[in-house]
Write a protein that holds these residues in place. Structure first.
Motif, PDB file in Angstrom:
ATOM      1  N   ASN A  88       0.827  -1.305  -0.316  1.00 24.89           N
ATOM      2  CA  ASN A  88      -0.062  -0.123  -0.336  1.00 24.89           C
ATOM      3  C   ASN A  88       0.700   1.369   0.462  1.00 24.89           C
ATOM      4  N   VAL A  89       2.098   1.470   1.128  1.00 28.59           N
ATOM      5  CA  VAL A  89       2.759   2.424   0.995  1.00 28.59           C
ATOM      6  C   VAL A  89       3.828   1.997  -0.784  1.00 28.59           C
ATOM      7  N   PHE A  90       4.394   1.237  -1.097  1.00 23.96           N
ATOM      8  CA  PHE A  90       4.660   1.553  -2.453  1.00 23.96           C
ATOM      9  C   PHE A  90       4.026   2.115  -3.896  1.00 23.96           C
ATOM     10  N   ASP A  91       2.993   1.762  -3.261  1.00 29.44           N
ATOM     11  CA  ASP A  91       1.816   2.165  -4.151  1.00 29.44           C
ATOM     12  C   ASP A  91       1.810   3.494  -4.346  1.00 29.44           C
ATOM     13  N   ALA A  92       1.328   4.725  -2.992  1.00 26.82           N
ATOM     14  CA  ALA A  92       0.674   5.555  -2.894  1.00 26.82           C
ATOM     15  C   ALA A  92       2.256   6.404  -2.608  1.00 26.82           C
ATOM     16  N   LEU A  93       3.820   6.057  -2.259  1.00 20.75           N
ATOM     17  CA  LEU A  93       4.617   6.817  -3.091  1.00 20.75           C
ATOM     18  C   LEU A  93       4.873   6.480  -4.672  1.00 20.75           C
ATOM     19  N   SER A  94       4.950   5.607  -5.120  1.00 24.36           N
ATOM     20  CA  SER A  94       4.732   5.808  -6.732  1.00 24.36           C
ATOM     21  C   SER A  94       3.879   6.214  -7.433  1.00 24.36           C
ATOM     22  N   GLN A  95       2.569   6.237  -7.190  1.00 24.97           N
ATOM     23  CA  GLN A  95       1.661   7.082  -7.437  1.00 24.97           C
ATOM     24  C   GLN A  95       1.823   8.867  -7.254  1.00 24.97           C
ATOM     25  N   ASN A  96       2.536   8.860  -6.378  1.00 20.97           N
ATOM     26  CA  ASN A  96       3.567  10.180  -5.659  1.00 20.97           C
ATOM     27  C   ASN A  96       4.775  10.331  -7.193  1.00 20.97           C
ATOM     28  N   ASP A  97       4.972   9.340  -8.045  1.00 28.00           N
ATOM     29  CA  ASP A  97       6.031   9.787  -8.663  1.00 28.00           C
ATOM     30  C   ASP A  97       7.432  10.502  -7.998  1.00 28.00           C
ATOM     31  N   ILE A  98       7.561   9.029  -6.532  1.00 30.19           N
ATOM     32  CA  ILE A  98       8.626   9.272  -5.758  1.00 30.19           C
ATOM     33  C   ILE A  98       9.189   8.222  -5.505  1.00 30.19           C
ATOM     34  N   ASP A  99      10.841   7.787  -5.743  1.00 35.28           N
ATOM     35  CA  ASP A  99      11.038   7.029  -6.196  1.00 35.28           C
ATOM     36  C   ASP A  99      12.090   5.971  -4.795  1.00 35.28           C
ATOM     37  N   TYR A 100      12.358   4.682  -4.485  1.00 36.19           N
ATOM     38  CA  TYR A 100      12.696   4.785  -3.162  1.00 36.19           C
ATOM     39  C   TYR A 100      13.843   3.227  -3.186  1.00 36.19           C
ATOM     40  N   ILE A 123       9.567  -1.634   8.080  1.00 33.06           N
ATOM     41  CA  ILE A 123      10.001  -1.339   6.979  1.00 33.06           C
ATOM     42  C   ILE A 123      10.659  -0.467   6.499  1.00 33.06           C
ATOM     43  N   ASP A 124      11.835  -0.404   5.948  1.00 30.01           N
ATOM     44  CA  ASP A 124      13.083   0.818   6.100  1.00 30.01           C
ATOM     45  C   ASP A 124      13.446   1.031   4.384  1.00 30.01           C
ATOM     46  N   LEU A 125      12.901   2.295   4.114  1.00 35.84           N
ATOM     47  CA  LEU A 125      13.429   2.707   2.849  1.00 35.84           C
ATOM     48  C   LEU A 125      14.516   3.521   2.645  1.00 35.84           C
ATOM     49  N   TYR A 126      15.146   4.386   1.485  1.00 31.85           N
ATOM     50  CA  TYR A 126      15.247   5.007   1.660  1.00 31.85           C
ATOM     51  C   TYR A 126      15.013   6.237  -0.031  1.00 31.85           C
ATOM     52  N   VAL A 127      14.739   7.041   0.623  1.00 33.36           N
ATOM     53  CA  VAL A 127      14.291   7.745  -0.371  1.00 33.36           C
ATOM     54  C   VAL A 127      14.651   9.572  -0.612  1.00 33.36           C
ATOM     55  N   CYS A 189      11.680  -4.726 -10.161  1.00 29.55           N
ATOM     56  CA  CYS A 189      10.069  -5.021 -10.333  1.00 29.55           C
ATOM     57  C   CYS A 189       9.478  -4.235 -11.830  1.00 29.55           C
ATOM     58  N   ALA A 190       7.957  -3.918 -11.619  1.00 29.83           N
ATOM     59  CA  ALA A 190       7.482  -3.605 -12.939  1.00 29.83           C
ATOM     60  C   ALA A 190       7.047  -2.415 -12.091  1.00 29.83           C
ATOM     61  N   ASP A 191       7.022  -1.778 -10.807  1.00 31.60           N
ATOM     62  CA  ASP A 191       7.228  -0.369 -10.863  1.00 31.60           C
ATOM     63  C   ASP A 191       8.653   0.087 -11.031  1.00 31.60           C
ATOM     64  N   PRO A 192       8.259   1.313 -11.738  1.00 27.61           N
ATOM     65  CA  PRO A 192       9.912   1.920 -11.864  1.00 27.61           C
ATOM     66  C   PRO A 192       9.981   2.759 -10.954  1.00 27.61           C
ATOM     67  N   HIS A 193       9.715   3.163  -9.616  1.00 24.94           N
ATOM     68  CA  HIS A 193       9.948   3.608  -8.567  1.00 24.94           C
ATOM     69  C   HIS A 193      10.444   2.759  -7.722  1.00 24.94           C
ATOM     70  N   SER A 194      10.103   1.531  -8.010  1.00 18.92           N
ATOM     71  CA  SER A 194      10.802   0.850  -7.250  1.00 18.92           C
ATOM     72  C   SER A 194      12.521   0.396  -7.112  1.00 18.92           C
ATOM     73  N   PHE A 195      13.433   0.318  -6.207  1.00 22.02           N
ATOM     74  CA  PHE A 195      14.532  -0.247  -6.326  1.00 22.02           C
ATOM     75  C   PHE A 195      14.977  -0.880  -5.099  1.00 22.02           C
ATOM     76  N   VAL A 196      16.191  -1.748  -5.836  1.00 25.86           N
ATOM     77  CA  VAL A 196      17.275  -2.311  -4.667  1.00 25.86           C
ATOM     78  C   VAL A 196      18.327  -1.839  -5.235  1.00 25.86           C
ATOM     79  N   LEU A 197      19.084  -1.691  -3.608  1.00 34.80           N
ATOM     80  CA  LEU A 197      21.211  -2.145  -3.797  1.00 34.80           C
ATOM     81  C   LEU A 197      21.137  -3.133  -4.354  1.00 34.80           C
ATOM     82  N   GLU A 198      22.050  -2.960  -5.499  1.00 35.58           N
ATOM     83  CA  GLU A 198      22.628  -3.577  -6.653  1.00 35.58           C
ATOM     84  C   GLU A 198      23.314  -4.723  -5.754  1.00 35.58           C
TER      85      GLU A 198
END
Length: 382
Positions: A88-100, A123-127, A189-198
């Motif tokens: 739910n949080v990931f979707d909300a961030l993506s809808q607001n064009d926020i990379d995380y 849950i830890d995210l970098y923004v 994943c398919a969400d262009p705003h969602s990332f993980v560290l290499e």
């Protein structure tokens, strides 16, 4: 439980983790085991679900097995709730064009034999720093409240859910390892705003995160499990790059001892007096370390000047005071005034605070604190 018993139960639990990882027959205990005590140890270290597949193959009392099994289902339910809320949080961030960037438990759980075996409290995210204000609005719209904040992260809570939004992944003195996290991340994943560290940088983060816990408050065996399962899932890690980076930032001695501990814990490596002492300390801590020691932060040397610095930071530091007295954020020039307010305020409003600070100083002179200092020195933390 005394130290010798902790050591036995800790080593045996590690051997059960290895058998689960390798899908082999678990070893029988080499000492007179109390299965209830093993369960208590596993709960304290948050590895009960992880060792359950091995426990199933052993002849343990039915009532103890039922406790392990019940805890497994609780962890499965918790993981499901956390993942639904996280999405739910990931979707909300993506809808607001926020990379995380997803960090820590929400990522590492997928490298365990089964994901529910690695629970996580938040849950830890970098923004990006530039997005912190917009993230705050997003989280508040989802019903979260900002519970704490400092220069590098904001904490949000809603009922049983907790998010840590980081604008910096590492502490100041080795922040350059990941000063530009998105440059060392990949879409997951398919969400262009969602990332993980290499993977190599994720591994570097695991090592430095372990270092931080060990240095500040200690840690249990689970952070070593994180490294073990991540390594096993990524045999192509670039260890030349990893070791060179760790050496550049003076983590090389700590890393050497960490690799030896992984070998001892999970690969049948031989221990000695040094590593026995280190393991005593690890087994004596809970999954996130000792909370009393955690409060002491970096003041791990038992000198008078360190006690003065501890009091100065925790009583009179700007970050601490601005949280307690929000007016200070609007007028930082009033900091000296609030030093006086901080000094006299507890005398009139909350004498428990004075007592708590006195207890902190007692802890700094305790055997527990001295044992922690010894363990840090043995793993190369100066």
């Amino acid at each position: 439980m005394d130290a010798s018993n902790l050591y036995q139960y800790g080593r045996y639990a590690a051997s059960l983790i290895a058998s689960v990882s390798d899908d082999t027959t678990p070893p029988e205990p080499s000492f007179e085991i109390n299965w209830d005590t093993l369960y208590d140890f596993a709960i304290e270290q948050n590895i009960s679900a992880l060792i359950l597949p091995a426990i199933k193959k052993l002849n343990i009392p039915a009532e103890v097995f039922e406790k392990f099994d019940k805890d497994k289902y609780q962890k499965m339910a918790r993981e499901a709730r956390m993942c639904i809320e996280a999405q739910n949080v990931f979707d909300a961030l993506s809808q607001n064009d926020i990379d995380y960037i997803k960090m820590k438990g929400i990522v590492i759980k997928d490298f365990y034999p089964l994901s529910y075996m690695r629970t996580f409290g938040d849950i830890d995210l970098y923004v990006g720093e530039i997005d912190r204000g917009q993230v705050k609005s997003v989280m508040e719209n989802l019903g979260y409240k900002a519970e704490h904040s400092n220069e590098s992260h904001d904490g949000y809570e809603k009922g049983r859910f907790s998010f840590e939004m980081h604008s910096s992944i590492l502490p100041k003195h080795y922040r350059d390892i990941l000063s530009k996290p998105f440059e060392h991340s990949e879409n997951d994943c398919a969400d262009p705003h969602s990332f993980v560290l290499e993977k190599n940088y994720f591994y570097l983060h695991l090592i430095t995160h372990l270092y931080k816990h060990f240095a500040f408050g200690g840690c249990g065996i689970r952070l070593y499990c994180d490294l073990y399962f991540f390594e096993k899932a990524h045999p192509d890690l670039d260890f030349d790059f990893i070791e060179a980076t760790l050496k550049k930032y003076n983590f090389d001695e700590f890393y050497t001892h960490t690799k030896k501990l992984l070998e001892i814990f999970f690969c049948g490596g031989e221990s000695d007096e040094r590593y026995d002492l280190i393991m005593d300390y690890i087994f004596a801590n809970g999954v996130q370390g000792d909370q009393d020691l955690m409060r002491m932060h970096e003041n791990h040397r038992l000198r008078f000047i360190d006690k003065v610095q501890f009091i100065a930071h925790n009583w009179f530091g700007y970050e601490i005071l601005s949280l307690k007295y929000p007016t200070l954020k609007k007028a930082p020039v009033l900091l000296p005034v609030f030093w006086v307010v901080r000094l006299v305020d507890p005398l009139f409003r909350n004498r428990k605070v004075v007592k708590a600070r006195a207890e902190d100083l007692k802890i700094m002179n305790s055997k527990k604190f001295k044992d922690a200092k010894t363990a840090r020195e043995l793993v190369g933390i100066k």
